[in-house]
Design a protein around this motif. Structure first.
Motif, PDB file in Angstrom:
ATOM      1  N   ARG A 294       0.888  -1.081   0.063  1.00 26.09           N
ATOM      2  CA  ARG A 294       0.045   0.056   0.101  1.00 26.09           C
ATOM      3  C   ARG A 294       0.917   1.324  -0.007  1.00 26.09           C
ATOM      4  O   ARG A 294       0.582   2.153  -0.753  1.00 26.09           O
ATOM      5  N   ALA A 295       1.793   1.213   0.673  1.00 26.45           N
ATOM      6  CA  ALA A 295       2.703   2.468   0.945  1.00 26.45           C
ATOM      7  C   ALA A 295       3.397   2.563  -0.412  1.00 26.45           C
ATOM      8  O   ALA A 295       3.774   3.813  -1.026  1.00 26.45           O
ATOM      9  N   PHE A 296       3.932   1.404  -1.194  1.00 27.09           N
ATOM     10  CA  PHE A 296       4.504   1.741  -2.314  1.00 27.09           C
ATOM     11  C   PHE A 296       3.709   2.190  -3.463  1.00 27.09           C
ATOM     12  O   PHE A 296       3.915   3.086  -4.202  1.00 27.09           O
ATOM     13  N   CYS A 297       2.307   1.737  -3.312  1.00 22.65           N
ATOM     14  CA  CYS A 297       1.328   2.134  -4.422  1.00 22.65           C
ATOM     15  C   CYS A 297       1.144   3.852  -4.348  1.00 22.65           C
ATOM     16  O   CYS A 297       0.969   4.371  -4.956  1.00 22.65           O
ATOM     17  N   LYS A 298       1.022   4.188  -2.845  1.00 26.75           N
ATOM     18  CA  LYS A 298       0.619   5.658  -2.656  1.00 26.75           C
ATOM     19  C   LYS A 298       1.894   6.420  -3.202  1.00 26.75           C
ATOM     20  O   LYS A 298       1.607   7.424  -3.749  1.00 26.75           O
ATOM     21  N   GLY A 299       3.051   5.727  -2.832  1.00 22.95           N
ATOM     22  CA  GLY A 299       4.199   6.775  -3.374  1.00 22.95           C
ATOM     23  C   GLY A 299       4.244   6.795  -4.859  1.00 22.95           C
ATOM     24  O   GLY A 299       4.703   7.552  -5.603  1.00 22.95           O
ATOM     25  N   PHE A 300       3.955   5.718  -5.494  1.00 23.95           N
ATOM     26  CA  PHE A 300       4.054   5.486  -6.917  1.00 23.95           C
ATOM     27  C   PHE A 300       3.213   6.538  -7.561  1.00 23.95           C
ATOM     28  O   PHE A 300       3.601   7.195  -8.537  1.00 23.95           O
ATOM     29  N   PHE A 301       1.953   6.355  -7.015  1.00 24.77           N
ATOM     30  CA  PHE A 301       0.849   7.244  -7.842  1.00 24.77           C
ATOM     31  C   PHE A 301       1.091   8.759  -7.426  1.00 24.77           C
ATOM     32  O   PHE A 301       0.462   9.445  -8.114  1.00 24.77           O
ATOM     33  N   VAL A 302       1.776   9.150  -6.634  1.00 24.99           N
ATOM     34  CA  VAL A 302       2.261  10.416  -6.179  1.00 24.99           C
ATOM     35  C   VAL A 302       3.517  10.765  -7.040  1.00 24.99           C
ATOM     36  O   VAL A 302       3.472  11.866  -7.612  1.00 24.99           O
ATOM     37  N   ALA A 303       4.440   9.933  -6.920  1.00 25.22           N
ATOM     38  CA  ALA A 303       5.648  10.222  -7.571  1.00 25.22           C
ATOM     39  C   ALA A 303       5.769  10.430  -8.976  1.00 25.22           C
ATOM     40  O   ALA A 303       6.304  11.381  -9.778  1.00 25.22           O
ATOM     41  N   VAL A 304       5.081   9.447 -10.006  1.00 26.72           N
ATOM     42  CA  VAL A 304       4.884   9.473 -11.266  1.00 26.72           C
ATOM     43  C   VAL A 304       4.340  10.600 -11.646  1.00 26.72           C
ATOM     44  O   VAL A 304       5.093  11.392 -12.562  1.00 26.72           O
ATOM     45  N   PRO A 305       3.278  11.328 -11.420  1.00 29.01           N
ATOM     46  CA  PRO A 305       2.748  12.430 -11.970  1.00 29.01           C
ATOM     47  C   PRO A 305       3.619  13.766 -11.682  1.00 29.01           C
ATOM     48  O   PRO A 305       3.748  14.626 -12.343  1.00 29.01           O
ATOM     49  N   VAL A 306       4.100  13.861 -10.528  1.00 28.60           N
ATOM     50  CA  VAL A 306       5.322  14.925  -9.847  1.00 28.60           C
ATOM     51  C   VAL A 306       6.242  14.671 -10.939  1.00 28.60           C
ATOM     52  O   VAL A 306       6.614  15.650 -11.572  1.00 28.60           O
ATOM     53  N   ALA A 307       6.952  13.619 -11.238  1.00 25.33           N
ATOM     54  CA  ALA A 307       7.902  13.481 -12.217  1.00 25.33           C
ATOM     55  C   ALA A 307       7.773  13.994 -13.707  1.00 25.33           C
ATOM     56  O   ALA A 307       8.486  14.710 -14.279  1.00 25.33           O
ATOM     57  N   VAL A 308       6.570  13.406 -14.019  1.00 20.71           N
ATOM     58  CA  VAL A 308       6.171  13.732 -15.425  1.00 20.71           C
ATOM     59  C   VAL A 308       6.066  15.068 -15.642  1.00 20.71           C
ATOM     60  O   VAL A 308       6.573  15.720 -16.499  1.00 20.71           O
ATOM     61  N   THR A 309       5.288  15.777 -14.529  1.00 15.23           N
ATOM     62  CA  THR A 309       5.064  17.407 -14.748  1.00 15.23           C
ATOM     63  C   THR A 309       6.372  18.211 -14.630  1.00 15.23           C
ATOM     64  O   THR A 309       6.752  19.003 -15.332  1.00 15.23           O
ATOM     65  N   PHE A 310       7.236  17.632 -13.764  1.00  7.38           N
ATOM     66  CA  PHE A 310       8.593  18.419 -13.752  1.00  7.38           C
ATOM     67  C   PHE A 310       9.648  18.323 -14.968  1.00  7.38           C
ATOM     68  O   PHE A 310       9.736  19.221 -15.556  1.00  7.38           O
ATOM     69  N   LEU A 311       9.320  16.939 -15.395  1.00  7.92           N
ATOM     70  CA  LEU A 311      10.137  16.909 -16.926  1.00  7.92           C
ATOM     71  C   LEU A 311       9.657  17.357 -18.144  1.00  7.92           C
ATOM     72  O   LEU A 311      10.187  18.020 -19.011  1.00  7.92           O
ATOM     73  N   ASP A 312       8.209  17.747 -18.059  1.00  8.43           N
ATOM     74  CA  ASP A 312       7.590  18.479 -19.010  1.00  8.43           C
ATOM     75  C   ASP A 312       7.631  19.930 -18.987  1.00  8.43           C
ATOM     76  O   ASP A 312       7.829  20.553 -19.801  1.00  8.43           O
ATOM     77  N   ARG A 313       7.341  20.542 -17.606  1.00  9.12           N
ATOM     78  CA  ARG A 313       7.410  21.818 -17.487  1.00  9.12           C
ATOM     79  C   ARG A 313       8.604  22.641 -16.818  1.00  9.12           C
ATOM     80  O   ARG A 313       8.735  23.804 -17.289  1.00  9.12           O
TER      81      ARG A 313
END
Length: 94
Positions: free
Chosen positions: A13-32
């Motif tokens: 559960r902790a891994f899934c929560k971290g994954f679903f928060v980290a991926v959108p943040v990383a994609v937004t950072f790399l795009d913007r």
């Protein structure tokens, strides 16, 4: 046995929560904000790739400078080659 399954469930559960928060943040950072690009070839020598075409350097591309029109003479820029859109080649120039 039940204790070990509870630990695994909490970890998952902790891994899934971290994954679903980290991926959108990383994609937004790399795009913007900024992204990493690899410089290949001899066109930027001797500043980048001083060892020849066998080596490649890695650069951090700042998207904020382009958005705010702060690009100046001597800056290194990256762009997509419009003549070879089927191949998706990226050009890096000063």
């Amino acid at each position: 046995m039940a204790q070990s399954q509870g630990w695994v469930k909490r970890y998952f559960r902790a891994f899934c929560k971290g994954f679903f928060v980290a991926v959108p943040v990383a994609v937004t950072f790399l795009d913007r904000v900024a992204c990493v690009a690899r410089v290949e070839g001899a066109s930027m020598q001797p500043s980048l790739n001083p060892g020849g075409s066998q080596s490649s350097d890695v650069v951090l591309l700042n998207h904020w400078k382009v958005r705010n029109f702060e690009v100046q003479r001597g800056d290194i820029v990256s762009l997509v080659n419009a003549r070879k859109l089927a191949v998706q080649t990226t050009l890096i120039h000063r």
